[in-house]
Write an enzyme that holds these catalytic residues in place. Sequence first.
Site, PDB file in Angstrom:
ATOM      1  N   ASP A 137      -6.130  24.119 -13.671  1.00  0.00           N
ATOM      2  CA  ASP A 137      -5.063  24.666 -14.505  1.00  0.00           C
ATOM      3  C   ASP A 137      -4.773  23.620 -15.582  1.00  0.00           C
ATOM      4  O   ASP A 137      -4.157  22.586 -15.321  1.00  0.00           O
ATOM      5  CB  ASP A 137      -3.826  24.941 -13.657  1.00  0.00           C
ATOM      6  CG  ASP A 137      -2.654  25.451 -14.485  1.00  0.00           C
ATOM      7  OD1 ASP A 137      -2.803  25.587 -15.714  1.00  0.00           O
ATOM      8  OD2 ASP A 137      -1.583  25.698 -13.895  1.00  0.00           O
ATOM      9  N   GLN A 150      -1.051  22.329 -19.277  1.00  0.00           N
ATOM     10  CA  GLN A 150      -0.312  21.206 -19.849  1.00  0.00           C
ATOM     11  C   GLN A 150      -1.220  20.090 -20.361  1.00  0.00           C
ATOM     12  O   GLN A 150      -0.726  19.155 -20.998  1.00  0.00           O
ATOM     13  CB  GLN A 150       0.657  20.629 -18.804  1.00  0.00           C
ATOM     14  CG  GLN A 150       1.688  21.596 -18.283  1.00  0.00           C
ATOM     15  CD  GLN A 150       2.689  22.034 -19.346  1.00  0.00           C
ATOM     16  OE1 GLN A 150       2.796  21.439 -20.414  1.00  0.00           O
ATOM     17  NE2 GLN A 150       3.426  23.109 -19.058  1.00  0.00           N
ATOM     18  N   LYS A 180       1.788  27.063 -25.576  1.00  0.00           N
ATOM     19  CA  LYS A 180       2.145  25.673 -25.305  1.00  0.00           C
ATOM     20  C   LYS A 180       1.413  24.702 -26.233  1.00  0.00           C
ATOM     21  O   LYS A 180       1.568  23.481 -26.108  1.00  0.00           O
ATOM     22  CB  LYS A 180       1.842  25.325 -23.845  1.00  0.00           C
ATOM     23  CG  LYS A 180       2.638  26.149 -22.835  1.00  0.00           C
ATOM     24  CD  LYS A 180       2.348  25.716 -21.410  1.00  0.00           C
ATOM     25  CE  LYS A 180       2.947  26.687 -20.384  1.00  0.00           C
ATOM     26  NZ  LYS A 180       4.409  26.771 -20.444  1.00  0.00           N
ATOM     27  N   HIS A 201       1.982  24.856 -10.217  1.00  0.00           N
ATOM     28  CA  HIS A 201       2.814  25.923 -10.749  1.00  0.00           C
ATOM     29  C   HIS A 201       2.603  27.160  -9.881  1.00  0.00           C
ATOM     30  O   HIS A 201       1.543  27.343  -9.280  1.00  0.00           O
ATOM     31  CB  HIS A 201       2.375  26.204 -12.199  1.00  0.00           C
ATOM     32  CG  HIS A 201       3.245  27.141 -12.964  1.00  0.00           C
ATOM     33  ND1 HIS A 201       3.193  28.510 -12.788  1.00  0.00           N
ATOM     34  CD2 HIS A 201       4.163  26.923 -13.938  1.00  0.00           C
ATOM     35  CE1 HIS A 201       4.046  29.081 -13.617  1.00  0.00           C
ATOM     36  NE2 HIS A 201       4.658  28.151 -14.324  1.00  0.00           N
ATOM     37  N   CYS A 210       9.094  26.864 -11.951  1.00  0.00           N
ATOM     38  CA  CYS A 210       7.990  27.579 -11.297  1.00  0.00           C
ATOM     39  C   CYS A 210       7.144  26.628 -10.463  1.00  0.00           C
ATOM     40  O   CYS A 210       5.926  26.790 -10.358  1.00  0.00           O
ATOM     41  CB  CYS A 210       7.127  28.316 -12.325  1.00  0.00           C
ATOM     42  SG  CYS A 210       7.994  29.651 -13.172  1.00  0.00           S
TER      43      CYS A 210
END
Length: 451
Positions: free
Chosen positions: A243, A246, A269, A166, A409
């Site tokens: 990261d 998700q 999220k 991202h 993104c």
Amino acid sequence: MSTVAWPSGTSAGLPRQEDAPGDAEQPALRSLDVERVRADFPILQREVNGRRMVYLDSANTSHKPRQVLDTLAEHYARHNANVARSVHTLGTEATEAYEGARATVAAFIGAATPDEVVFTKNSTEAINLVAYAFLGASLRGASSPDGGGRFALGPGDEVVISEMEHHSNIVPWQLLCERTGATLRWFGITDDGRLDESDVDSLITERTKIVSFVHMSNILGTVNPTARITARAREVGALVMLDCSQSVPHMPVNVADLGVDFIAFTGHKMCGPTGIGVLWGRAELLAAMPPFLGGGSMIETVTMERTTFMPPPARFEAGTPPIAQAVGLGAAIDYLTGIGMPAVRRHEQELTAYALQALATVPGLRLFGPAEPVDRGGILSFAMDGIHPHDVGQVLDAEGIQVRVGHHCARPVCARFGVPATTRVSLYLYNTTEEIDALVRGLEAVRKVFG
């Protein structure tokens, strides 16, 4: 589709132990009534363009259950005050709720202590916080008391990311390298949408100071293995950041098992409010990092000549923090914990397998990312021959189906596969196979309009 396990003793709106069949000590043997979960999310009952809404954009932002909405309303109605500033009753209640949320987050991800959890406004800020720590240490010099040799960067040093990131995990490191003279390097992507680890030993070297890469791709759905990269980073003394924007919302994530140094994720999220994110870092590393923002609450003493700073996490939470948002995130984690993250993961794996098969029946559809439901999550991006993704999205919206279109993104990924943009479907615990069937019918309508 009924695949998710119910635990005992869940929160309001979820089955109580006496409601759920089976052995209370074996919650994984019980299955979830997806419609009962959906009933916890008021927004799922609405219509879009005269049709029952099908929401397939949870990778962008997830919806919030009543338990979270009620917690936010209760906090503002009865406990609204600033934190860590007052001795009055409301201030004490707000502080206890805020720090209680920190403890909830720490337990959810297996942190050694709540002090390893820093609240930010989102994943982007969490990643920038770490990048800024490198910049601050680099400006001070490795030999300064608060610089920290592990964080100081200069010409000849390297930062390693991946082509799969991202923008939030690309741009901060580009800026850091521009400002310090360090070099940015990256892993590529294989044709089937997986991280290309073939050159890991030559990419991560003694010059590498930090490796930062995505745990689950927000455009390909790929779940990246971490063991080999982490082991190589340890060999050369580099730090590792993941990261997890998700992954934390969709599967069990334990920072001790991952063996990394930092992770970032965001509340909106994972059934929580917007405006709240998390940086987890190893305690000894956070203690060595210079401050990110200066102001109230992050200081020990202030004189006109100099300032001394609080230990983490307060050092990185200057000013009034997102108090209600943190409390709401704690409620969201309670909700997900009540369901069970292994159960959420299992449900999404089965939905993903179903979606992969269903999308394979659509003529002219090209899927990006792993074609098999192995080491992948419920994020499916695709292109349709001769039809722009924006047109796909508009026709689907007319059918009440909410998807995201664009480069998400993650423009380098689109460039890697030779497309300007994609249509993205993303699944969560409240989605059903019937909604995937509706998507396929919607794509048939797209073909009729533009075919």
